[in-house]
Enzyme design. Structure first.
Site, PDB file in Angstrom:
ATOM      1  N   ASP A 296       3.976  -4.227  12.944  1.00 22.47           N
ATOM      2  CA  ASP A 296       2.778  -3.395  12.829  1.00 22.47           C
ATOM      3  C   ASP A 296       1.623  -4.146  12.174  1.00 22.47           C
ATOM      4  O   ASP A 296       0.680  -3.539  11.659  1.00 22.47           O
ATOM      5  CB  ASP A 296       3.084  -2.139  12.010  1.00 22.47           C
ATOM      6  CG  ASP A 296       3.682  -1.021  12.849  1.00 22.47           C
ATOM      7  OD1 ASP A 296       3.778  -1.200  14.075  1.00 22.47           O
ATOM      8  OD2 ASP A 296       4.061   0.018  12.281  1.00 22.47           O
TER       9      ASP A 296
ATOM     10  N   ASP B 295      13.600   7.320   4.803  1.00 26.02           N
ATOM     11  CA  ASP B 295      15.018   6.970   4.704  1.00 26.02           C
ATOM     12  C   ASP B 295      15.818   8.080   4.011  1.00 26.02           C
ATOM     13  O   ASP B 295      16.874   8.497   4.493  1.00 26.02           O
ATOM     14  CB  ASP B 295      15.189   5.643   3.948  1.00 26.02           C
ATOM     15  CG  ASP B 295      14.272   5.535   2.738  1.00 26.02           C
ATOM     16  OD1 ASP B 295      13.710   6.566   2.303  1.00 26.02           O
ATOM     17  OD2 ASP B 295      14.115   4.412   2.208  1.00 26.02           O
TER      18      ASP B 295
ATOM     19  N   ASP C 238      14.509  -4.760   6.014  1.00 26.98           N
ATOM     20  CA  ASP C 238      13.098  -5.026   5.750  1.00 26.98           C
ATOM     21  C   ASP C 238      12.836  -6.523   5.845  1.00 26.98           C
ATOM     22  O   ASP C 238      13.769  -7.334   5.836  1.00 26.98           O
ATOM     23  CB  ASP C 238      12.711  -4.504   4.367  1.00 26.98           C
ATOM     24  CG  ASP C 238      12.520  -2.986   4.358  1.00 26.98           C
ATOM     25  OD1 ASP C 238      12.516  -2.387   5.455  1.00 26.98           O
ATOM     26  OD2 ASP C 238      12.390  -2.413   3.260  1.00 26.98           O
TER      27      ASP C 238
END
Length: 538
Positions: free
Chosen positions: A136, A289, A195
């Protein structure tokens, strides 16, 4: 008309010192103290003592359970059916399930190679592994670098796809949701999420996937984080102490007793069918999450935490990045609690005691009370009682209970026991931001859905420091990590430093409880964070 005497408007006791502003303020204080200030402050003390007792009982309960778990509970491999997936010459790779690996990114210039390289190095048949880089990024140069890195691994035969979106709708949740919609992942049974700063070991999938394959009621396998930069500075050591308790105690206890805990957003593997059944990823809060984990748990799915399966990651090494992260981690759960508490109460698929655990222990005490009591009691109410000696705080509430809570919190990181006192002071400072964020989440105020991606520096700081050591005259490489002094200033912390300093001075002169020792030390900590030097290298 006869001149109206000021005595008709101002009480006679005020006439003596009406020209003395300080004296007038003192008289006003004495007038309102007994009927208003003392009862309100006494009520505040009672509320804070009640919250302290709730947190104390929660910590003691967790401490007892974790001891029982370590001594008597079976390990996950014994508690659940577990069989390693074996390589078979005749069957080839067909006995391995197809696994999707998602790596969400946003302008991750310093760490993108690390995470992509680690994912591509996973020990799993290449035809049963799909790697999806969800980028992104808004910086065209970074997007190009990430895409070229994906192409480099693809040229080596790795099934890796570079995926972008037209906008950042839903932030991380939106990216993960969009990634699962792609046609080339429809045949995947499980999804591992990392991540951009996470570095799984090659055997990560082989040690975790068997839990999902052999136990159809398990939805999530969560690994523990291990921090590569924990020794970088005092700030990272403080974070390690807090997070180690979360993993060592909270997640271990939740997994062993209720097969439930909050998904940490990374270093975990989900059964895709469970994600879909729970309603998929939602972006209604900044803790997508935890949102997914609670919804899946309410549908009867079980979670497994593997404390010995560790994934390397990075801690925020700047106070600004840490503050933004803590805002998101404190505001999101409070906002989620507001939106889900009634649904949890009405749920009929889970047992009553699990509802109690999720609502009271998981949400109310850990995500709300723990932040509020730390700040309100020790940074507001206790200092104010020094100015109002009529209000007493019992020694068990001011000293004994917090001491026990602190000792129980420190069990996760015994190597940092010598930093325990400073950790207490630092946590009190951070409780200011966590309390503010908690109220924002509960009230769903302006910053409730603020999402600022945590800055990751990778090995850049280490390299810069090494270069500077080799050539002391060349400091250009290190300067880019420094900030202007004005950028470092945090006025909220400086304001509380001034307040606590005044309370400490008053206690030093007039007090009887010697609270000034704590207040002066807490003042110094607020001041250090206020001028932005909490991350001093150790």
């Amino acid at each position: 008309m006869a001149q109206i005497s000021p005595k008709l408007l101002i009480p006679e006791s005020f006439q003596v010192s009406r020209d003395d502003i300080t004296g007038q303020l003192g008289l006003i204080w004495e007038l309102i103290k007994a009927p208003l200030i003392v009862p309100l402050l006494q009520l505040g003390v009672y509320i804070c003592l009640a919250m302290s007792l709730m947190l104390f009982m929660e910590r003691v309960y967790m401490g007892i359970v974790i001891i029982l778990v370590k001594l008597f509970w079976k390990k996950p491999e014994k508690r659940y059916k577990f069989e390693h997936i074996q390589d078979d010459v005749e069957l080839g790779s067909s006995n391995f399930p197809v696994v999707l690996v998602q790596i969400p990114m946003f302008n991750e210039k310093e760490v993108y190679k690390i995470s992509i390289g680690a994912a591509c190095g996973l020990s799993w048949p290449s035809d049963r592994l799909v790697i999806q880089v969800l980028d992104d990024s808004t910086d065209p140069a970074i997007k190009l670098m990430v895409e070229q890195e994906c192409q480099r691994w693809a040229s080596k035969g790795i099934n890796i796809t570079y995926q972008i979106r037209e906008n950042r709708t839903g932030y991380k949740a939106g990216a993960l949701k969009e990634g699962l919609k792609r046609s080339y992942v429809k045949h995947c049974e499980y999804v591992a999420i990392f991540d951009a700063d996470f570095r799984p070991e090659p055997d990560f999938l082989r040690r975790s996937i068997p839990f999902l394959v052999n136990n159809p009621d398990i939805a999530l396998v969560q690994a523990r984080w291990r921090f590569v930069n924990a020794d970088e500075c005092l700030l990272t050591r403080m974070q390690e102490m807090s997070l180690d308790y979360h993993f060592t105690v909270e997640q271990e206890v939740g997994s062993a007793t209720h097969a439930f805990f909050g998904f940490n957003g990374t270093a975990g593997i989900w059964r895709i069918a469970a994600i879909n059944e729970a309603g998929g990823w939602k972006d209604r809060t900044t803790v997508e999450d935890m949102d997914l984990a609670v919804r899946a748990s309410l549908r009867g799915w079980k979670f497994v935490y593997l404390g010995d399966l560790q994934v390397k990651s990075e801690l925020p090494s700047t106070f600004k990045a840490f503050r933004f992260q803590q805002h998101r981690w404190s505001c999101g759960p409070a906002n989620l609690f507001r939106k889900m508490v009634w649904g949890i109460i009405q749920n009929k698929k889970v047992k009553f005691w699990k509802k109690v655990y999720v609502i009271y222990s998981f949400f109310f005490v850990r995500k709300i009370i723990a932040h509020m009591v730390t700040f309100i009691f020790y940074c507001v109410v206790l200092p104010l009682t020094i100015l109002v000696p009529e209000v007493k705080v019992p020694i068990w509430g001011a000293v004994y209970i917090p001491s026990v809570i602190t000792i129980l919190n420190s069990v996760g990181t015994p190597r940092s026991i010598h930093l325990l006192f400073y950790w207490i002071l630092f946590e009190n400072v951070m409780s200011l931001h966590r309390t503010k964020a908690t109220f924002i989440g509960l009230l769903e105020a302006g910053r409730a859905n603020e999402w600022v991606v945590t800055e990751k520096l990778g090995d850049a700081v280490k390299k810069a420091a090494t270069d500077a050591a080799k050539n002391k005259n060349n400091t250009k490489s290190f300067r880019k990590f420094r900030f202007k002094f004005t950028d470092r200033l945090n006025t909220l912390e400086l304001g509380f430093a001034a307040f606590l300093f005044l309370c400490g001075c008053y206690d030093f002169v007039h007090g009887k409880n010697n609270y000034f020792v704590y207040l002066f030390l807490q003042t110094i900590t607020f001041f250090i964070t206020g001028i932005g030097y909490v991350g001093t290298i150790i």
